[in-house]
Enzyme design. Structure first.
Site, PDB file in Angstrom:
ATOM      1  N   GLN A   1       4.354   2.641   8.243  1.00 56.78           N
ATOM      2  CA  GLN A   1       4.227   3.157   6.882  1.00 56.78           C
ATOM      3  C   GLN A   1       5.039   2.270   5.957  1.00 56.78           C
ATOM      4  O   GLN A   1       6.212   1.999   6.209  1.00 56.78           O
ATOM      5  CB  GLN A   1       4.752   4.601   6.802  1.00 56.78           C
ATOM      6  CG  GLN A   1       4.731   5.211   5.409  1.00 56.78           C
ATOM      7  CD  GLN A   1       3.362   5.729   5.008  1.00 56.78           C
ATOM      8  OE1 GLN A   1       2.599   6.183   5.862  1.00 56.78           O
ATOM      9  NE2 GLN A   1       3.061   5.671   3.725  1.00 56.78           N
TER      10      GLN A   1
ATOM     11  N   ASP B   1       9.764  -9.971  -1.441  1.00 57.52           N
ATOM     12  CA  ASP B   1      10.083  -8.824  -0.583  1.00 57.52           C
ATOM     13  C   ASP B   1      10.193  -9.275   0.874  1.00 57.52           C
ATOM     14  O   ASP B   1       9.643  -8.641   1.771  1.00 57.52           O
ATOM     15  CB  ASP B   1       9.019  -7.734  -0.743  1.00 57.52           C
ATOM     16  CG  ASP B   1       9.519  -6.377  -0.225  1.00 57.52           C
ATOM     17  OD1 ASP B   1      10.749  -6.188  -0.139  1.00 57.52           O
ATOM     18  OD2 ASP B   1       8.682  -5.518   0.101  1.00 57.52           O
TER      19      ASP B   1
ATOM     20  N   GLY C   1       1.384   2.101   1.688  1.00 63.53           N
ATOM     21  CA  GLY C   1       0.717   3.204   2.357  1.00 63.53           C
ATOM     22  C   GLY C   1       0.731   2.979   3.857  1.00 63.53           C
ATOM     23  O   GLY C   1       1.362   2.045   4.357  1.00 63.53           O
ATOM     24  N   PRO C   2       0.017   3.800   4.634  1.00 63.84           N
ATOM     25  CA  PRO C   2       0.016   3.665   6.091  1.00 63.84           C
ATOM     26  C   PRO C   2      -0.816   2.474   6.556  1.00 63.84           C
ATOM     27  O   PRO C   2      -1.738   2.026   5.864  1.00 63.84           O
ATOM     28  CB  PRO C   2      -0.600   4.983   6.555  1.00 63.84           C
ATOM     29  CG  PRO C   2      -1.472   5.415   5.421  1.00 63.84           C
ATOM     30  CD  PRO C   2      -0.766   4.966   4.166  1.00 63.84           C
ATOM     31  N   VAL C   3      -0.486   1.967   7.737  1.00 63.32           N
ATOM     32  CA  VAL C   3      -1.229   0.886   8.379  1.00 63.32           C
ATOM     33  C   VAL C   3      -1.725   1.399   9.727  1.00 63.32           C
ATOM     34  O   VAL C   3      -0.954   1.955  10.513  1.00 63.32           O
ATOM     35  CB  VAL C   3      -0.354  -0.373   8.573  1.00 63.32           C
ATOM     36  CG1 VAL C   3      -1.166  -1.484   9.224  1.00 63.32           C
ATOM     37  CG2 VAL C   3       0.216  -0.838   7.237  1.00 63.32           C
TER      38      VAL C   3
END
Length: 822
Positions: free
Chosen positions: A509, A626, A513-515
């Site tokens: 996550q 990032d 969003g989720p993977v």
């Protein structure tokens, strides 16, 4: 230096062959028959005589080069007349050259406490002669401390990894070339800078400027023509210290070129050259043509090597002395035909003529914090402003003195906006007719093209809507981005592949969003990144990742296979990497045992290569923003791949820094200038890489580490341990094998260089890779990192950063307008 042929004595006065010694100590000296060769055999220290001269000097030369070019000379202004000279270490610890009558011809001239101290001198593998002090009461001080080195006192050459520090005392004399091919004493030329703020490299002929590079914008010199042959000049950069009024010219060297170095020759030419095994090859040099010479066309004149004659007056100007100008004596330059109208009541406003791709004039003045639009306005309202230019790195520049040393380039350079009275900007009626007709015809053609383009776009939009897709808007300019270039996956097939996005197939996550893991009908394993409705990120980040990652191809970057935009769903489909992310191994007490030193070094090197591609080698220049352990994915062989480009930004190749009011990223990895001021650049990615590197070396997570005794972050604790020579206490015990200790210490050293507080102190990405691979051997000492102390003991990934969770090593009262945490 160019073609300096050195005649070496084939034999010595009292011996039939010369003797090689390893170093110089208080009991061992270097005499005329001796030489010292570096361990790698590349460099030699000894006595020599230049061509056509019988004088003797101490120097360092390239050992494996047939021309034996000397790049450093000790007693250059005090030669020996015979072979009786020696180099030794005096009783007070100074390295010195003596004549046969014990006259001191040269000395390192240091004041060194000599109690309980012994001294030695060695020639390093980089060609650096170093004087070492050894504490005789400390058994651990076998290697000694460098108290003097030849790299700090160059003569006419800059070697790789040399930092040429310019101070007020040597502002014009940082480098002094030989007087002639046969005489290494001070020549007529010198190299330095003329400013400690917006520095440029300047070669002087006595007190007169001979050549200049143009100001440094933080990335390039604005007065140089960068071509494919001159790309290695990017291995040189300037670091300014306004507080100390010093300038460092740092040459990192081109690692792929043998014996690459810069040399200032006796005729006033600075050039970078390398040895191809037979002869010296020149990468770049200046001045290379008459237009490179300072002010060749005089004030308000412009020079072009592609034109005959090479000089012409700028538009609106005429030769100051027409007769001299016709005889090709351009030194008196040009004068304005019509005075500027600024301040004249009732007159038409002055305007600007754009001069494309030029070397901007000398005597630049600067307006701090001014954008391009305001730069023009400020110049127009300032009656003394004669021209202006704007560069993303250098900012707003303007000129109120005579415009001198303008050179026209075929490409590169900057656009210079020359101020002219309105009458000089007008056109005649005949010219207007000539212009209007093509404009009308061209307008009709453009209108027709726009119509047909509109028809094509409209038909494509209808066709894509039938497929259940939509056009998406992206970026501040709201321009359209079509997804046609990427393979489009149907939502239905992705739902089948992931078993309707069941939690059992969930890989992780993120802020996006989720993977999910999925298996397509053909058996291909994929990773599906699904934009969450509740995500703090949205359409902008989604499209940003599509635009950025679809243009990139590198073995150390995750591969984007396609996307899905259907039924209000937005998903990205990537290659599946079975070993998840680096943090999954690194911070797990069991799985971390799989990361031995060799695997960790492979991961470090792979991340470095991926960053070099992003920052330097790709068609687009990408700042990731990032970089962290959870965004480093590992394939089946634990090779790293950088992922998650939702926060990435595209830079132009001339752009050095950008800023944002919306700071995004992960606490603990953000650089001080980005977290506090919103400034991001290649150096902010370098800071994040440095944090990641120290995490890999220690096995500790920066965002959750705290050394309670001093409230230190991981960076602060590593810095403290480094200064106390107790670095072994912080290294992950799983990799602390003595066999790998030199590589481990080097990586710690590089990590500390990357997390230094000020961006200008951090190395570039390509330099970091060279340091890690030991292509650069002598590393500079690191300065204190940013964010060394933790003020509150809470999870760093909370919003408490806004209330002072981290403290930099210097105060900063700039507030963050908008901060988005990950």
């Amino acid at each position: 230096m160019t073609s300096i042929h050195v005649l070496f004595l084939l034999c010595c006065y009292f011996s039939t062959s010369c003797i090689a010694i390893n170093n110089i100590t208080s009991s061992t000296f270097l005499q005329d028959s001796d030489t010292i060769v570096s361990n790698n055999g590349n460099f030699t220290l000894g006595f020599f005589s230049p061509s056509n001269s019988t004088h003797r000097y101490i120097g360092i030369w390239f050992n494996k080069v047939s021309t034996n070019d000397v790049f450093w000379v000790a007693n250059r202004n005090n030669p020996l007349n015979d072979s009786s000279g020696i180099m030794n270490i005096s009783a007070d610890g100074n390295l010195q050259v003596l004549s046969g009558r014990n006259d001191i011809l040269w000395s390192s001239n240091l004041s060194i406490p000599s109690a309980n101290t012994s001294f030695s001198a060695q020639l390093s593998d980089a060609g650096n002669l170093v004087l070492l002090a050894h504490n005789s009461t400390d058994n651990s001080d076998a290697n000694g401390t460098i108290v003097w080195q030849s790299f700090d006192h160059p003569t006419d050459c800059i070697m790789p990894n040399t930092q040429l520090t310019i101070t007020s005392s040597n502002m014009k004399n940082a480098l002094k070339p030989w007087k002639s091919l046969s005489d290494p004493s001070f020549g007529r030329y010198s190299l330095g800078t003329d400013s400690f703020t917006h520095s440029q490299v300047v070669i002087w002929d006595g007190d007169r400027i001979h050549w200049r590079s143009g100001p440094w914008n933080g990335n390039i010199f604005l007065g140089l023509l960068y071509t494919d042959e001159a790309t290695n000049y990017a291995n040189t950069f300037i670091r300014q210290n306004d507080r100390d009024r010093t300038v460092d010219i740092v040459y990192t060297g081109a690692s792929t070129l043998a014996f690459s170095h810069y040399a200032l020759t006796y005729d006033g030419t600075i050039s970078e050259k390398w040895w191809d095994g037979e002869k010296w090859q020149y990468v770049w040099g200046a001045p290379a043509a008459e237009c490179d010479l300072y002010g060749y066309c005089g004030a308000f004149g412009s020079c072009s090597s592609l034109r005959s004659p090479v000089c012409k007056c700028l538009k609106g100007f005429t030769p100051n002395n027409p007769e001299e100008w016709r005889s090709r004596n351009w030194t008196n330059g040009c004068v304005r035909r019509t005075s500027l109208q600024c301040g004249i009541e009732g007159s038409k406003e002055d305007g600007f003529l754009t001069l494309r791709n030029v070397k901007i004039p000398d005597h630049t003045e600067w307006s701090v914090g001014v954008n391009q639009v305001d730069c023009r306005s400020q110049c127009l309202t300032n009656c003394s402003c004669l021209a202006y230019a704007y560069d993303a790195g250098a900012g707003c520049m303007y000129w109120s003195r005579d415009l001198i040393d303008i050179q026209e380039f075929t490409s590169g350079g900057l656009d210079l906006y020359l101020r002219l009275p309105h009458s000089e900007l007008g056109t005649s009626s005949r010219t207007k007719v000539i212009i209007i007709v093509p404009v009308i015809v061209g307008s009709i053609a453009v209108a027709a093209s726009i119509y047909f383009l509109w028809r094509i776009i409209t038909e494509r939009k209808v066709r894509r809507k039938k497929e259940g897709l939509e056009n998406l808007e992206y970026g501040d300019n709201r321009h359209q981005v079509q997804l046609k270039e990427l393979p489009l996956f149907e939502f239905r097939k992705l739902a089948i592949a992931t078993n309707d996005f069941q939690d059992v197939n969930k890989l992780g996550q993120g802020g996006f969003g989720p993977v999910y893991k999925g298996i397509l009908e053909d058996g291909l394993q994929i990773a599906v990144k699904r934009l969450s409705v509740a995500s703090g990120q949205g359409l902008e980040e989604f499209m940003n990742e599509v635009v950025v990652i679809s243009e990139l191809q590198h073995r150390n970057l995750v591969k984007l296979l396609g996307c899905c935009v259907q039924n209000n769903e937005k998903m990205l489909i990537y290659e599946y990497l079975p070993n998840k992310s680096l943090d999954f191994f690194l911070f797990d007490p069991v799985k971390r045992e799989l990361l031995d030193w060799q695997r960790r070094f492979t991961i470090i090197e792979g991340i470095s290569r991926g960053l070099v591609y992003l920052h330097r080698d790709s068609r687009l220049r990408i700042i990731h923003r990032d970089l962290k352990a959870s965004n480093i994915l590992l394939d089946e062989d634990l090779n790293p791949k950088i992922s998650d480009f939702g926060m990435a930004r595209i830079f132009s190749h001339k752009q050095n820094v950008d800023n944002t009011r919306r700071v995004v990223g992960t606490y603990g990895y953000m650089s001080p200038e980005y977290a506090m001021e919103g400034h991001f650049s290649e150096k902010s990615d370098i800071y994040s890489f440095g944090v990641l590197l120290l995490e890999i070396m220690t096995g500790k997570k920066n965002s959750s580490f705290s050394f309670e005794e001093h409230s230190l972050t991981l960076l602060g604790y590593v810095w403290k341990s480094w200064n106390e020579n107790a670095i072994a206490s912080i290294i992950d015990p799983l990799i602390a094998d003595p066999v790998f200790w030199p590589e481990i210490l080097r990586c710690i050293h590089v990590g500390l260089l990357c997390v230094q507080e000020f961006p200008g102190d951090r190395p570039s990405t390509s330099t970091v890779l060279s340091m890690i691979n030991s292509e650069i051997l002598d590393l500079p000492g690191p300065k204190e990192p940013g964010f060394t102390r933790r003020l509150v003991s809470s999870d760093s990934e909370s919003s408490q950063l806004l209330h002072g969770q981290y403290s930099s090593s210097t105060s900063n009262n700039i507030s963050i307008t908008h901060l988005s945490a990950r």
